[in-house]
Write an enzyme that holds these catalytic residues in place. Structure first.
Site, short mmCIF file in Angstrom:
data_model
loop_
_atom_site.label_atom_id
_atom_site.label_comp_id
_atom_site.label_asym_id
_atom_site.label_seq_id
_atom_site.Cartn_x
_atom_site.Cartn_y
_atom_site.Cartn_z
CG ASP A 46 8.32 -8.78 -6.53
OD1 ASP A 46 7.96 -9.83 -7.09
OD2 ASP A 46 9.51 -8.41 -6.49
CG ASP A 95 2.66 -3.76 -3.73
OD1 ASP A 95 3.10 -3.53 -4.87
OD2 ASP A 95 3.37 -4.21 -2.81
CG ASP A 149 3.45 -4.72 -8.60
OD1 ASP A 149 4.57 -4.63 -9.12
OD2 ASP A 149 3.29 -4.93 -7.37
MG LIG Z 1 4.87 -4.40 -5.88
#
Ligand SMILES: [Mg+2]
Length: 281
Positions: free
Chosen positions: A12, A215, A10
């Site tokens: 961001d 996240d 991922d």
């Molecule tokens: Mg993310």
């Protein structure tokens, strides 16, 4: 690929720091992956146009996954032999899992007033820039969508009722760090990761090991199906609620946690390889 390993990540809040979008903390690990010729496959809710810029910033020329698994894109000169069998679109070879953006927007228009939603297609570049912290130029790239619509609720709404209504359109909602995303049913990072891994596995004798790093909730389908899932904490140090066997929790948020987790995992794998036993398989 000197090592039978693929890293899916991922962006961001994971490889990129939440506020600054910097990957400074991951530089050492990025170099190590390059030395080992391990493909780093960006797996994001971002658009193709945004990821193209990031690939340049990161010095990558690799397959990538856009818009929460909406599509897999491989450069036309990618070393995999069998990509010629794949569909050609937008200057790449690849696979499309999501419905076209035009159709997603058409359905969004029919529900947005009732559920008080505002999507990227309703916002100006300045509004997107203000909400995301992206520059105007980056916000323009974020608006160039192929498969999904990021949106916000203007007032608190019944998410479950919205999801139920969307079933008949073949759509669903997932949540990223800042936005909800209207996507096709069955479109998720996990499905696209499996599709990408299969392309590589078809040309390698050794069983390929996969690492996934994320996240947020929309990373769960990816983390669930990789061999080594890594969860990065939020900027405040807490973790999104996720239970998975073998889940590794990074010690820091953003690129610093990403870098340390990847370095530690690579060291373990290299040690295991020298002893001839890869226990992650
Ligand atoms: Mg993310």
């Amino acid at each position: 690929m000197a090592f039978p390993l693929l890293v899916f990540t991922d962006l961001d809040g994971s490889l990129l720091d939440h506020h600054s979008y910097s990957f400074k903390g991951a530089e050492k690990a990025l170099i190590r992956l390059q030395q080992l010729a391990v493909p780093l496959i960006l797996t994001s809710s971002k658009t193709r146009a945004e990821i193209e810029i990031l690939q340049i910033r990161l010095g990558l020329h690799e397959a990538f996954i856009t818009e929460n698994g909406g599509g897999i894109f491989l450069p036309l000169d990618h070393p995999l032999q069998n990509i010629n069998k794949l569909q050609q679109f937008n200057g790449y070879r690849g696979k499309q899992f999501g419905k076209p953006y035009k159709e997603i927007r058409r359905i969004f228009q029919t529900i947005k007033d009732r559920y008080k939603l505002i999507g990227f297609g309703d916002m100006t570049v300045d509004e997107i820039s203000k909400l995301t912290g992206l520059t105007r130029k980056q916000a323009c790239l974020a608006q160039k969508r192929d498969f999904s619509e990021p949106f916000l609720f203007l007032v608190e709404t019944d998410l479950q009722a919205l999801k139920t209504e969307l079933v008949e359109y073949g759509l669903t909602v997932t949540r990223g760090g800042r936005f909800y995303h209207l996507i096709s049913t069955g479109q998720d990072k996990g499905r696209a990761v499996i599709g990408t891994k299969d392309l590589f596995q078809a040309e390698y004798q050794d069983r390929i090991i996969t690492i996934g790093v994320g996240d947020a909730e929309n990373d769960y389908p990816m983390l669930r199906i990789v061999d080594i899932p890594v969860l990065i904490p939020k900027p405040d140090g807490s973790y999104v609620n996720m239970h998975l066997d073998g889940l590794r929790k990074a010690p820091h948020p953003g690129s610093k946690g990403w870098g340390e987790s990847i370095m530690a995992t690579l060291e373990e794998l290299e040690k295991q390889r020298t002893t001839g036993k890869l226990t992650f398989i």
